[in-house]
Design an enzyme around this catalytic site. Structure first.
Site, short mmCIF file in Angstrom:
data_model
loop_
_atom_site.label_atom_id
_atom_site.label_comp_id
_atom_site.label_asym_id
_atom_site.label_seq_id
_atom_site.Cartn_x
_atom_site.Cartn_y
_atom_site.Cartn_z
N ASP A 12 0.66 -0.85 -0.29
CA ASP A 12 -0.02 0.30 0.03
C ASP A 12 0.90 1.03 -0.12
O ASP A 12 2.17 1.42 0.68
CB ASP A 12 -0.49 0.40 1.25
CG ASP A 12 -1.82 1.31 1.35
OD1 ASP A 12 -3.43 0.85 1.81
OD2 ASP A 12 -1.63 2.07 1.20
N ASP A 114 -3.41 2.37 -5.28
CA ASP A 114 -2.46 2.40 -4.80
C ASP A 114 -1.95 1.47 -3.89
O ASP A 114 -1.80 0.97 -3.22
CB ASP A 114 -1.72 3.83 -3.97
CG ASP A 114 -3.20 4.26 -2.73
OD1 ASP A 114 -3.80 3.26 -2.96
OD2 ASP A 114 -3.34 4.23 -1.92
N GLU A 115 -2.75 0.14 -4.21
CA GLU A 115 -2.22 -0.83 -3.39
C GLU A 115 -2.70 -2.74 -4.60
O GLU A 115 -3.46 -2.37 -5.30
CB GLU A 115 -3.59 -1.56 -2.74
CG GLU A 115 -5.41 -1.09 -2.93
CD GLU A 115 -6.07 -1.19 -0.96
OE1 GLU A 115 -5.58 -1.69 -0.61
OE2 GLU A 115 -6.97 -0.44 -1.41
MG LIG Z 1 -2.53 4.28 0.34
#
Ligand SMILES: [Mg+2]
Length: 366
Positions: A12, A114-115
């Site tokens: 993350d 974003d992960e």
């Molecule tokens: Mg994040």
């Protein structure tokens, strides 16, 4: 690695939008940054998308009204959401992660901008060397930091749930590894809000019952949780025990691009259908190409008739965006199954149903 357990990584990116802005504007470093709606001197509507850690010290967090963020820290740098920048960086980071996954024989799934998850249960290479999760997690963090100047937190656990909670555990720049044996001890002291699936509404219900930690939650039996929250209660019963059966879904297998067209009037007239059909095919290919892809395996034609019954026909082969003629020819052959043949040669009117909608989809990207 203990072989009879899975080893799942969750990666993350920390305060991703704000870090992307810091990367592009190094003079922002060390200053509070708030990405989101325009604050309009405290009169703005809309919310905060991301605040960097400097801004979080003032109590600013994502989803907060932008007007409140402005009151908490008027001197923060307020920036609009720059989606194309974040998408560009995200794409580069995901490529790094997909390569790491491939290098160690893993499975990779992007879960958001974003992960991502990587299943490295069978991490080895052709030397048959067994890798330790910590080495691989360090490798991932270093690669993202050095190549993309972005900080990532990594969590490792026996399933997706634990990996995700673990990546959040020591943010920013975190690295948390939870072994199967230590999963319950890791979960028990955590606040219930750390469980994905317990949002603000469920939180209120539990707080009233003095259920504040995962340990508290674990004291409630299944029938009680079912009465309280229905099926969601049953899934929280499992989560509180660190159980999660979900598998990593390979991103490329599930992805598809499609487009369709609804005729102003239902028709069986090819001179009306075909001029709409080819542009749909070309739009889908152009969209696919614009996402940086070239090759795919499957094309599907979808037809909805006047009675709203929908039918599809697919063909799988090795297609490339450079060969649009083959794609159009195969797509037309699929469409042929649905059009009244008598109409093709312009003879007696067909008694078959008229067409309401035509669609085209490509899937199985490679
Ligand atoms: Mg994040």
């Amino acid at each position: 690695m203990v072989k009879n357990h899975r080893t799942i990584f969750h990666v993350d990116l920390d305060a991703f939008f704000a870090s992307s802005e810091e990367r592009e504007n190094p003079h922002f470093k060390g200053k509070p940054i708030v990405v989101g709606a325009n604050p309009l001197n405290g009169k703005g509507r809309g919310v905060v998308s991301t605040a960097n850690y400097e801004a979080r010290k003032y109590g600013i967090h994502s989803a907060m009204p932008i007007s409140k963020a402005w009151r908490l820290c008027p001197k923060a740098i307020f920036l609009p959401v720059n989606s194309s920048l974040y998408e560009r960086i995200s794409y580069a980071v995901m490529k790094i992660l997909a390569n790491v996954s491939e290098k160690y024989n893993g499975k990779f799934e992007q879960a958001g901008i974003d992960e991502a998850y990587i299943d490295l249960s069978n991490a080895n290479n052709f030397h048959n060397h067994t890798y330790y999760p910590r080495e691989i997690a360090e490798e991932i963090k270093t690669a993202i930091r050095e190549r993309e100047k972005i900080i990532a937190s990594v969590g490792v656990g026996p399933n997706m749930l634990i990996a995700k909670i673990a990546s959040d555990f020591q943010k920013p720049d975190g690295l948390t590894i939870v072994s199967p044996q230590k999963t319950q001890a890791f979960l028990d002291p955590l606040d219930i809000r750390k469980i994905p699936g317990i949002g603000p509404k469920t939180e209120i219900i539990f707080r009233k019952l003095k259920i504040n930690t995962v340990f508290d939650l674990r004291q409630l039996d299944q029938p009680y949780l079912y009465d309280l929250l229905g099926e969601h209660g049953i899934s929280l019963y499992e989560s509180a025990r660190g159980k999660d059966k979900r598998e990593i879904a390979k991103f490329h297998e599930t992805k598809s691009v499609s487009n369709d067209y609804t005729f102003p009037n239902d028709t069986d007239d090819l001179s009306i259908i075909l001029p709409e059909f080819f542009p749909i095919v070309r739009r889908v290919i152009a969209l696919f190409e614009s996402q940086g892809f070239r090759n795919f395996k499957t094309i599907t034609v979808r037809v909805r008739f006047s009675d709203f019954k929908t039918h599809t026909k697919s063909k799988s082969a090795g297609y490339s965006v450079t060969d649009i003629e083959t794609i159009e020819r195969d797509a037309l052959r699929l469409l042929w199954h649905f059009v009244p043949h008598s109409k093709i040669i312009g003879k007696t009117p067909s008694r078959r149903k008229k067409i309401r909608l035509i669609g085209f989809r490509i899937s199985n990207f490679s």
